[in-house]
Design a protein around this motif. Structure first.
Motif, PDB file in Angstrom:
ATOM      1  N   GLU A   6       0.825  -1.206   0.000  1.00 47.03           N
ATOM      2  CA  GLU A   6       0.000   0.000   0.000  1.00 47.03           C
ATOM      3  C   GLU A   6       0.862   1.261   0.000  1.00 47.03           C
ATOM      4  OE1 GLU A   6      -3.702   2.220   2.189  1.00 47.03           O
ATOM      5  OE2 GLU A   6      -3.165   0.204   2.839  1.00 47.03           O
ATOM      6  N   LEU A   7       1.938   1.272   0.769  1.00 52.55           N
ATOM      7  CA  LEU A   7       2.821   2.440   0.786  1.00 52.55           C
ATOM      8  C   LEU A   7       3.507   2.627  -0.570  1.00 52.55           C
ATOM      9  CD1 LEU A   7       4.364   2.161   4.359  1.00 52.55           C
ATOM     10  CD2 LEU A   7       2.645   3.800   3.563  1.00 52.55           C
ATOM     11  N   GLU A  31       2.101   1.909  -3.378  1.00 46.65           N
ATOM     12  CA  GLU A  31       1.045   2.478  -4.211  1.00 46.65           C
ATOM     13  C   GLU A  31       0.849   3.961  -3.926  1.00 46.65           C
ATOM     14  OE1 GLU A  31      -2.334  -0.056  -3.494  1.00 46.65           O
ATOM     15  OE2 GLU A  31      -1.380  -1.753  -4.512  1.00 46.65           O
ATOM     16  N   VAL A  32       0.947   4.367  -2.666  1.00 42.05           N
ATOM     17  CA  VAL A  32       0.842   5.786  -2.317  1.00 42.05           C
ATOM     18  C   VAL A  32       2.006   6.542  -2.956  1.00 42.05           C
ATOM     19  CG1 VAL A  32       0.920   7.474  -0.433  1.00 42.05           C
ATOM     20  CG2 VAL A  32      -0.443   5.389  -0.181  1.00 42.05           C
ATOM     21  N   LYS A  76       1.270   7.108  -6.547  1.00 49.44           N
ATOM     22  CA  LYS A  76       0.278   8.184  -6.732  1.00 49.44           C
ATOM     23  C   LYS A  76       0.931   9.559  -6.623  1.00 49.44           C
ATOM     24  CE  LYS A  76      -3.639   5.554  -4.949  1.00 49.44           C
ATOM     25  NZ  LYS A  76      -4.579   5.426  -3.824  1.00 49.44           N
ATOM     26  N   ILE A  91       7.464   9.412   2.354  1.00 49.46           N
ATOM     27  CA  ILE A  91       6.133   9.879   1.943  1.00 49.46           C
ATOM     28  C   ILE A  91       5.633  10.996   2.856  1.00 49.46           C
ATOM     29  CG2 ILE A  91       3.699   9.187   1.838  1.00 49.46           C
ATOM     30  CD1 ILE A  91       4.634   6.491   0.771  1.00 49.46           C
ATOM     31  N   LEU A 100      -0.384  14.962   1.525  1.00 48.68           N
ATOM     32  CA  LEU A 100      -1.203  13.764   1.365  1.00 48.68           C
ATOM     33  C   LEU A 100      -2.695  14.049   1.511  1.00 48.68           C
ATOM     34  CD1 LEU A 100       1.006  11.430   3.601  1.00 48.68           C
ATOM     35  CD2 LEU A 100       1.106  11.710   1.114  1.00 48.68           C
ATOM     36  N   LEU A 113      -5.211  12.520  -1.055  1.00 47.73           N
ATOM     37  CA  LEU A 113      -5.111  11.101  -1.376  1.00 47.73           C
ATOM     38  C   LEU A 113      -5.876  10.261  -0.365  1.00 47.73           C
ATOM     39  CD1 LEU A 113      -1.316  10.611  -2.167  1.00 47.73           C
ATOM     40  CD2 LEU A 113      -3.193  10.801  -3.783  1.00 47.73           C
ATOM     41  N   TYR A 114      -6.560   9.222  -0.877  1.00 46.80           N
ATOM     42  CA  TYR A 114      -7.132   8.254   0.063  1.00 46.80           C
ATOM     43  C   TYR A 114      -6.001   7.328   0.497  1.00 46.80           C
ATOM     44  CZ  TYR A 114      -9.159   4.296   2.275  1.00 46.80           C
ATOM     45  OH  TYR A 114      -9.416   3.311   3.187  1.00 46.80           O
ATOM     46  N   ILE A 115      -5.830   7.233   1.787  1.00 46.56           N
ATOM     47  CA  ILE A 115      -4.842   6.329   2.370  1.00 46.56           C
ATOM     48  C   ILE A 115      -5.545   5.616   3.518  1.00 46.56           C
ATOM     49  CG2 ILE A 115      -2.595   6.164   3.508  1.00 46.56           C
ATOM     50  CD1 ILE A 115      -1.877   8.853   2.223  1.00 46.56           C
ATOM     51  N   ARG A 159      -1.921   5.369   6.900  1.00 44.18           N
ATOM     52  CA  ARG A 159      -1.797   6.755   7.373  1.00 44.18           C
ATOM     53  C   ARG A 159      -1.124   6.780   8.748  1.00 44.18           C
ATOM     54  NH1 ARG A 159      -3.476  11.450   5.349  1.00 44.18           N
ATOM     55  NH2 ARG A 159      -4.838  10.492   3.805  1.00 44.18           N
TER      56      ARG A 159
END
Length: 83
Positions: free
Chosen positions: A10-11, A13-14, A17, A61, A66, A69-71, A76
């Protein structure tokens, strides 16, 4: 897939983005955020364990905006608690 590997994915992917490329390379350096031209990179030793990789990406990050962005709450939390 373990919780750590799921968080790592997931990180990554962030970072994507945010247009930050994550690269795993052979290095003895700690790893972290750098900039080559206009491209931000996170370089991490590919032999590092998933917890370490997660910490390095979260720390990098954290320096970016942020807000839009959906996190997930778990990701988060990892970002906000990064040193």
């Amino acid at each position: 897939m373990s919780k750590t590997n799921t968080l790592l994915k997931e990180l990554e992917e962030v970072a994507a983005k945010l247009n930050i490329k994550v690269r795993y390379e052979r290095t003895k350096a700690r790893g972290g955020l750098c900039k080559k031209g206009e491209q931000f990179l996170i370089i991490i030793d590919k032999s590092a364990d998933p917890h370490y990789k997660t910490a390095v990406i979260a720390e990098a990050i954290k320096k970016f905006d942020l807000a839009d962005l959906y996190i997930s709450p778990k990701a988060r939390e990892a970002i906000e608690s990064a040193d």
